[in-house]
Motif scaffolding. Structure first.
Motif, mmCIF file in Angstrom:
data_model
loop_
_atom_site.group_PDB
_atom_site.id
_atom_site.type_symbol
_atom_site.label_atom_id
_atom_site.label_comp_id
_atom_site.label_asym_id
_atom_site.label_seq_id
_atom_site.Cartn_x
_atom_site.Cartn_y
_atom_site.Cartn_z
ATOM 1 N N LEU A 140 0.848 -1.188 0.000
ATOM 2 C CA LEU A 140 0.000 0.000 0.000
ATOM 3 C C LEU A 140 0.883 1.237 0.000
ATOM 4 C CD1 LEU A 140 -2.219 -2.082 0.777
ATOM 5 C CD2 LEU A 140 -3.120 -0.385 2.365
ATOM 6 N N LEU A 141 0.439 2.281 -0.695
ATOM 7 C CA LEU A 141 1.221 3.507 -0.837
ATOM 8 C C LEU A 141 0.607 4.643 -0.019
ATOM 9 C CD1 LEU A 141 2.189 1.778 -3.259
ATOM 10 C CD2 LEU A 141 2.238 3.878 -4.625
ATOM 11 N N SER A 142 1.477 5.363 0.700
ATOM 12 C CA SER A 142 1.075 6.564 1.412
ATOM 13 C C SER A 142 2.251 7.536 1.385
ATOM 14 C CB SER A 142 0.667 6.224 2.856
ATOM 15 O OG SER A 142 0.135 7.359 3.516
ATOM 16 N N TYR A 143 2.081 8.691 2.029
ATOM 17 C CA TYR A 143 3.143 9.686 2.049
ATOM 18 C C TYR A 143 3.156 10.360 3.416
ATOM 19 C CZ TYR A 143 6.351 13.252 0.307
ATOM 20 O OH TYR A 143 7.446 14.047 0.104
ATOM 21 N N ASP A 144 4.361 10.427 4.022
ATOM 22 C CA ASP A 144 4.519 11.030 5.343
ATOM 23 C C ASP A 144 5.005 12.469 5.190
ATOM 24 O OD1 ASP A 144 4.876 11.524 8.037
ATOM 25 O OD2 ASP A 144 6.884 10.612 8.084
ATOM 26 N N THR A 145 4.187 13.425 5.608
ATOM 27 C CA THR A 145 4.542 14.836 5.440
ATOM 28 C C THR A 145 5.593 15.290 6.455
ATOM 29 O OG1 THR A 145 2.752 15.617 6.897
ATOM 30 C CG2 THR A 145 2.241 15.340 4.542
ATOM 31 N N LEU A 146 5.782 14.539 7.540
ATOM 32 C CA LEU A 146 6.789 14.925 8.534
ATOM 33 C C LEU A 146 8.202 14.622 8.039
ATOM 34 C CD1 LEU A 146 5.071 13.766 11.857
ATOM 35 C CD2 LEU A 146 5.131 16.049 10.852
ATOM 36 N N SER A 147 8.400 13.445 7.486
ATOM 37 C CA SER A 147 9.717 13.080 6.958
ATOM 38 C C SER A 147 9.870 13.469 5.493
ATOM 39 C CB SER A 147 9.945 11.569 7.094
ATOM 40 O OG SER A 147 8.991 10.852 6.319
ATOM 41 N N ASP A 148 8.770 13.885 4.871
ATOM 42 C CA ASP A 148 8.759 14.283 3.463
ATOM 43 C C ASP A 148 9.274 13.151 2.569
ATOM 44 O OD1 ASP A 148 8.270 15.987 1.336
ATOM 45 O OD2 ASP A 148 10.260 16.904 1.396
ATOM 46 N N GLU A 149 8.686 11.952 2.769
ATOM 47 C CA GLU A 149 9.079 10.825 1.936
ATOM 48 C C GLU A 149 7.918 9.846 1.799
ATOM 49 O OE1 GLU A 149 12.395 8.955 3.858
ATOM 50 O OE2 GLU A 149 11.128 7.751 5.169
ATOM 51 N N PRO A 150 7.940 9.049 0.743
ATOM 52 C CA PRO A 150 6.895 8.037 0.572
ATOM 53 C C PRO A 150 6.940 6.999 1.689
ATOM 54 C CG PRO A 150 8.135 8.348 -1.468
ATOM 55 C CD PRO A 150 8.885 9.051 -0.384
ATOM 56 N N VAL A 151 5.799 6.440 1.966
ATOM 57 C CA VAL A 151 5.686 5.316 2.900
ATOM 58 C C VAL A 151 5.092 4.144 2.143
ATOM 59 C CG1 VAL A 151 4.498 4.447 4.957
ATOM 60 C CG2 VAL A 151 5.491 6.742 4.967
ATOM 61 N N PHE A 152 5.729 2.991 2.257
ATOM 62 C CA PHE A 152 5.265 1.780 1.592
ATOM 63 C C PHE A 152 4.915 0.751 2.662
ATOM 64 C CE2 PHE A 152 6.361 2.869 -2.754
ATOM 65 C CZ PHE A 152 7.293 3.881 -2.573
ATOM 66 N N PHE A 153 3.620 0.508 2.833
ATOM 67 C CA PHE A 153 3.190 -0.558 3.730
ATOM 68 C C PHE A 153 3.395 -1.880 2.995
ATOM 69 C CE2 PHE A 153 0.622 3.160 4.815
ATOM 70 C CZ PHE A 153 0.743 3.216 6.192
ATOM 71 N N LYS A 154 4.229 -2.754 3.551
ATOM 72 C CA LYS A 154 4.577 -3.994 2.862
ATOM 73 C C LYS A 154 4.344 -5.184 3.766
ATOM 74 C CE LYS A 154 8.352 -1.719 0.371
ATOM 75 N NZ LYS A 154 9.801 -1.765 0.066
ATOM 76 N N ASN A 155 3.740 -6.203 3.202
ATOM 77 C CA ASN A 155 3.608 -7.482 3.888
ATOM 78 C C ASN A 155 4.313 -8.512 3.018
ATOM 79 O OD1 ASN A 155 2.830 -9.340 5.781
ATOM 80 N ND2 ASN A 155 0.811 -9.676 4.894
ATOM 81 N N ARG A 156 5.528 -8.898 3.423
ATOM 82 C CA ARG A 156 6.355 -9.780 2.613
ATOM 83 C C ARG A 156 6.453 -11.152 3.258
ATOM 84 N NH1 ARG A 156 11.455 -5.666 1.624
ATOM 85 N NH2 ARG A 156 10.714 -4.675 -0.283
ATOM 86 N N PRO A 157 6.744 -12.187 2.464
ATOM 87 C CA PRO A 157 6.918 -13.529 3.029
ATOM 88 C C PRO A 157 8.092 -13.576 3.984
ATOM 89 C CG PRO A 157 6.660 -13.625 0.646
ATOM 90 C CD PRO A 157 6.838 -12.174 1.016
ATOM 91 N N VAL A 158 7.960 -14.377 5.038
ATOM 92 C CA VAL A 158 9.007 -14.491 6.045
ATOM 93 C C VAL A 158 10.329 -14.928 5.426
ATOM 94 C CG1 VAL A 158 9.765 -15.901 7.995
ATOM 95 C CG2 VAL A 158 7.514 -14.829 8.032
#
Length: 356
Positions: A140-158
């Motif tokens: 999932l894609l989002s953006y953090d305005t505090l760090s001024d960078e993209p945020v990628f919510f990732k659920n990856r295989p162990v």
């Protein structure tokens, strides 16, 4: 332990679009109906894809299709369930109160809507599930305005996270927080405040500001997890326009012209269309990608118009597309009919920053 032996990696990418996510739900409903037409035991969308990616409304759909059901078995929602969700709860997210002109005017100085309706729908749908509960690899894609960078919510295989030297941010956040972060469209909703697993504050806005079509990011993520494969990408949109903004119309526009809520904020539309078309070009030309794009011509639908007759128009346009493109639906269904050969392993989420 090695990675799955499957060669062709199936990827589902879901665009943002507010209430127009109803279009994506209808198109996926047609796909699953075709896939399960002759099956005794119906497959779920989560069974067919090795990775599901979404932005904004697409992120909500991605979470609903991959989260476990109430008893921990099966999946939380089918595409048909999501069609009903957009029909029944769209007006809770985008309230249909009197004073529509006043709300548009207010959008010049503050968000058009409060958070309560959106957050309530997300909590009702996702409950207390964690992002790590997803049964399919997820992005999932989002953006953090505090760090001024993209945020990628990732659920990856162990098995992937345990590779030597690979950092693993264990951010076991509530699933609805991820949905709220990816769906907080600037000027429509206030930014979503939360914290990561280390207690760092985050101010999240809609990932559409850099990736309304997350297909390229999904491909990169899949190539990291499953290098050296072929990748089958089904990218599902929420409406496209072919008309142009003429020079005569725009050459005198200043900030108020480009950001005018009475014109559905043309600057956001142009930025979104540019990113979308760039992503489509990359995927269409990539030699290792079997690319399929499904989208419906946009007849001028606003992303927040949840009036009953507007939702009916969205649904009918999507169903009309499935009838006109029945051969495409059949072709993709045939390619996807075999369930994904994934290892049945628990998954851990990644959370912050530019993708590694």
């Amino acid at each position: 332990m090695g990675s799955p032996v499957r060669r062709d990696i199936n990827i589902l990418s879901l665009d943002g679009g507010g209430v127009r996510g109803l279009i994506s739900a209808v198109l996926l409903e047609a796909l699953m109906g075709r896939i399960n037409q002759d099956r005794r035991r119906p497959l779920a969308a989560g069974d067919l894809f090795d990775l599901v990616a979404g932005t904004s409304a697409g992120g909500l759909i991605a979470l609903a299709l991959t989260m476990p059901g109430a008893d921990g078995e099966g999946y939380l929602a089918t595409p048909s369930d999501l069609v009903r969700l957009f029909r029944d709860r769209g007006a809770d997210i985008f309230p249909l109160r009197p004073g529509r002109f006043r709300r548009r005017l207010r959008q010049y100085i503050r968000p058009k809507y409060g958070r309560q309706g959106l957050d309530t729908v997300l909590k009702d749908l996702l409950g207390n599930r964690k992002f790590s509960d997803a049964k399919t690899a997820l992005l999932l894609l989002s953006y953090d305005t505090l760090s001024d960078e993209p945020v990628f919510f990732k659920n990856r295989p162990v098995y992937w996270l345990r590779r030597p030297g690979h950092p693993s941010d264990d951010a076991d956040i509530p699933a609805w927080h991820a949905a709220a972060g990816t769906a907080s469209a600037p000027s429509y909703f206030p930014a979503f405040r939360t914290r990561d697993s280390r207690g760092t504050p985050l101010s999240l806005i809609d990932g559409a500001v850099f990736g309304n079509n997350p297909a390229v990011f999904a491909l990169i993520e899949a190539m990291k997890m499953y290098p050296g494969r072929r990748y089958r990408v089904l990218s599902v949109g929420t409406g496209f326009r072919e008309d142009s903004l003429t020079w005569e119309r725009i050459h005198r526009w200043g900030l108020l012209g480009w950001a005018n809520p009475f014109r559905n904020v043309p600057l956001l539309q142009v930025m979104g269309a540019g990113q979308r078309d760039s992503a489509l070009h990359v995927l269409d030309k990539h030699p290792d990608v079997d690319f399929h794009r499904w989208d419906v011509y946009d007849e001028g639908w606003a992303m927040d118009d949840a009036r009953p007759h507007s939702l009916e128009q969205l649904e009918e346009a999507a169903r009309r597309w499935t009838r006109r493109h029945a051969s495409d639906v059949t072709d993709v269904a045939r390619r996807l009919r075999r369930p994904a050969d994934r290892l049945n392993l628990p998954r851990r989420p990644q959370f912050r920053g530019v993708p590694r």
